[in-house]
Design a protein around this motif. Sequence first.
Motif, PDB file in Angstrom:
ATOM      1  N   TRP A 204       8.614  -3.713   0.773  1.00 28.32           N
ATOM      2  CA  TRP A 204       7.245  -4.225   0.640  1.00 28.32           C
ATOM      3  C   TRP A 204       6.880  -5.064   1.868  1.00 28.32           C
ATOM      4  CZ3 TRP A 204       5.376  -9.133  -2.110  1.00 28.32           C
ATOM      5  CH2 TRP A 204       3.982  -9.156  -2.155  1.00 28.32           C
TER       6      TRP A 204
ATOM      7  N   SER B  49       4.430   3.694  -4.491  1.00 23.45           N
ATOM      8  CA  SER B  49       3.382   4.581  -4.981  1.00 23.45           C
ATOM      9  C   SER B  49       2.063   4.396  -4.237  1.00 23.45           C
ATOM     10  CB  SER B  49       3.164   4.361  -6.481  1.00 23.45           C
ATOM     11  OG  SER B  49       2.768   3.027  -6.746  1.00 23.45           O
ATOM     12  N   ARG B  50       1.903   3.268  -3.544  1.00 28.09           N
ATOM     13  CA  ARG B  50       0.661   3.016  -2.816  1.00 28.09           C
ATOM     14  C   ARG B  50       0.800   3.267  -1.314  1.00 28.09           C
ATOM     15  NH1 ARG B  50      -2.139  -2.412  -5.397  1.00 28.09           N
ATOM     16  NH2 ARG B  50      -1.866  -1.877  -7.592  1.00 28.09           N
TER      17      ARG B  50
ATOM     18  N   GLU C 134      -2.145   5.153   0.562  1.00 32.54           N
ATOM     19  CA  GLU C 134      -3.341   4.377   0.910  1.00 32.54           C
ATOM     20  C   GLU C 134      -3.031   3.301   1.944  1.00 32.54           C
ATOM     21  OE1 GLU C 134      -4.254   1.491  -2.736  1.00 32.54           O
ATOM     22  OE2 GLU C 134      -3.294   3.370  -3.356  1.00 32.54           O
ATOM     23  N   GLU C 135      -1.798   2.766   1.920  1.00 31.79           N
ATOM     24  CA  GLU C 135      -1.430   1.765   2.913  1.00 31.79           C
ATOM     25  C   GLU C 135      -1.331   2.390   4.305  1.00 31.79           C
ATOM     26  OE1 GLU C 135       1.992   0.356   0.881  1.00 31.79           O
ATOM     27  OE2 GLU C 135       0.866  -1.105  -0.316  1.00 31.79           O
TER      28      GLU C 135
ATOM     29  N   ALA D  55      -4.614   9.540  -1.732  1.00 27.37           N
ATOM     30  CA  ALA D  55      -4.522   8.362  -2.592  1.00 27.37           C
ATOM     31  C   ALA D  55      -5.709   8.286  -3.542  1.00 27.37           C
ATOM     32  CB  ALA D  55      -4.444   7.104  -1.735  1.00 27.37           C
TER      33      ALA D  55
ATOM     34  N   GLN E  97      -5.718  10.203  -6.891  1.00 24.76           N
ATOM     35  CA  GLN E  97      -4.772   9.765  -7.925  1.00 24.76           C
ATOM     36  C   GLN E  97      -5.306   8.627  -8.786  1.00 24.76           C
ATOM     37  OE1 GLN E  97      -1.151   8.708  -5.897  1.00 24.76           O
ATOM     38  NE2 GLN E  97      -1.073  10.634  -4.750  1.00 24.76           N
ATOM     39  N   LEU E  98      -6.503   8.106  -8.475  1.00 25.48           N
ATOM     40  CA  LEU E  98      -6.969   6.871  -9.111  1.00 25.48           C
ATOM     41  C   LEU E  98      -8.164   7.091 -10.020  1.00 25.48           C
ATOM     42  CD1 LEU E  98      -6.718   4.528  -5.999  1.00 25.48           C
ATOM     43  CD2 LEU E  98      -5.163   4.609  -7.944  1.00 25.48           C
TER      44      LEU E  98
ATOM     45  N   SER F 276     -11.374   1.721 -10.453  1.00 30.08           N
ATOM     46  CA  SER F 276     -10.285   0.795 -10.144  1.00 30.08           C
ATOM     47  C   SER F 276     -10.551   0.044  -8.842  1.00 30.08           C
ATOM     48  CB  SER F 276      -8.954   1.552 -10.037  1.00 30.08           C
ATOM     49  OG  SER F 276      -8.899   2.303  -8.845  1.00 30.08           O
TER      50      SER F 276
ATOM     51  N   ARG G  16      -8.382  -0.534  -6.552  1.00 33.72           N
ATOM     52  CA  ARG G  16      -7.740   0.208  -5.472  1.00 33.72           C
ATOM     53  C   ARG G  16      -8.659   1.314  -4.966  1.00 33.72           C
ATOM     54  NH1 ARG G  16      -2.184   2.236  -7.714  1.00 33.72           N
ATOM     55  NH2 ARG G  16      -2.175   3.305  -5.685  1.00 33.72           N
ATOM     56  N   ARG G  17      -9.341   1.987  -5.871  1.00 31.16           N
ATOM     57  CA  ARG G  17     -10.268   3.052  -5.464  1.00 31.16           C
ATOM     58  C   ARG G  17     -11.398   2.469  -4.610  1.00 31.16           C
ATOM     59  NH1 ARG G  17     -11.641   8.228  -7.059  1.00 31.16           N
ATOM     60  NH2 ARG G  17     -13.823   8.781  -6.683  1.00 31.16           N
TER      61      ARG G  17
ATOM     62  N   ILE H 101     -10.131   1.873  -1.086  1.00 32.30           N
ATOM     63  CA  ILE H 101      -9.959   3.129  -0.347  1.00 32.30           C
ATOM     64  C   ILE H 101     -11.316   3.678   0.085  1.00 32.30           C
ATOM     65  CG2 ILE H 101      -9.169   5.515  -0.522  1.00 32.30           C
ATOM     66  CD1 ILE H 101      -7.020   4.496  -2.494  1.00 32.30           C
TER      67      ILE H 101
END
Length: 405
Positions: free
Chosen positions: A249, A295-296, A299-300, A321, A324-325, A329, A331-332, A335
């Motif tokens: 991480w 799993s991210r 997107e990273e 990425a 998958q969302l 969210s 995260r979406r 992105i």
Amino acid sequence: MADRRDRLVRRMKACGYSQERLAHALPVDRTTVGRWVRGEAAPQGFLWPKLARLLKVNPAELERLLEPDEPPAPATRSEGGDFDDVIRRDFLQLVTTAGALASTPVPAAAGATEYASMGPHLWQVYSLASSKQSVYPLVRDQAIALSHALRASHGEGHKRLCADVGDLFQLAGEIMFDGNRYTDAAHCYTLAASAAREAGNPDLWACALTRHAFIGLYGDQRYEETAPLVELARHVARRGDTQLSTRHWVSAVQAEIFAAIGDLDSCKRALDEAEEVHSLAGPVHNGGWLRFDGSRLAEERGTCFTKLQRPDLAEDALGAALRQLPPASRRRGAILADLALIGVQRRDVDQLMSYANEALNVARQRGSGWVGRKLLVLREELEPLKSDRRVRELSEQISALKVSG
């Protein structure tokens, strides 16, 4: 504030600093240091690691140097002001109190194990909450209970309670950071790191340092100053459990720092090191203060390559990425903001508008400071396209977006 003035000035002199020399070394204005000495202000969060190094103290000792001699009583709703202000004042006082207790070996209270068991539950509540600020009352109540336990503790329970402090105040920092309260978040992360070190837990310590780096990476955008903090987290993580994903991480976050300063080769190497998380067997995280499982990484990678202005590398990773969302969210939303930025880089107004409008909808639905910050970064890049009426309107919509803090 005479006691505070004496404490801080004595420490400065012991390290060879006048107000002028300390201001130059940080660097800040001399009048800023003067306000710290007089107790009229506290250093901004991003200054704490460097200030601690200059004064040759650890974070908890710096907290004591700068703490008010008579902390104000906790604020309540009836005193006026909005709830965010109540959060800020209460947490600053709790940080000061718990910080002093956690850094001093004191006795283990009976029943202290109940505090450790609450950590995973609170992280789960936080991860599921649509509004991260709504979790604050639970965390605040737990911090108060933990402070009482620290006061009553003795013997071997001290390290366990310090680990609980390191866990809880990382979550507190997440709440403050999501609300764009960077100084409060920095206080929380500083306490978390100090407590984790006291607990002898390198993984917990490295995670607190990494979260502290978020302030410079995503908040104040002080990339060069943040890089040494992430390097320290990397060094600490090497002493941790090799079956946990901590060091991977840290590498993922370090990749973003390299991307922000334009170092493509170092960014790729760090991302490759982060990818090695997939070679770990068994449970690689605890679902609380450590949640990295790789799993991210798509997107990273996309975020890194967007920062490096390499849309050719970024778009495929971000697109994968995104698929998958779920639609709303956080995260979406982040992105989508990156994909909109790629539209700016390509001077493709249609791509910009399509993704930016979706990101705006997510930000409005979720009230997320994280997505809001991404959009503010996007807004700063819109100038070359503002001859288009749609882009001007987009800029106004982002400006009108309510971002916490």
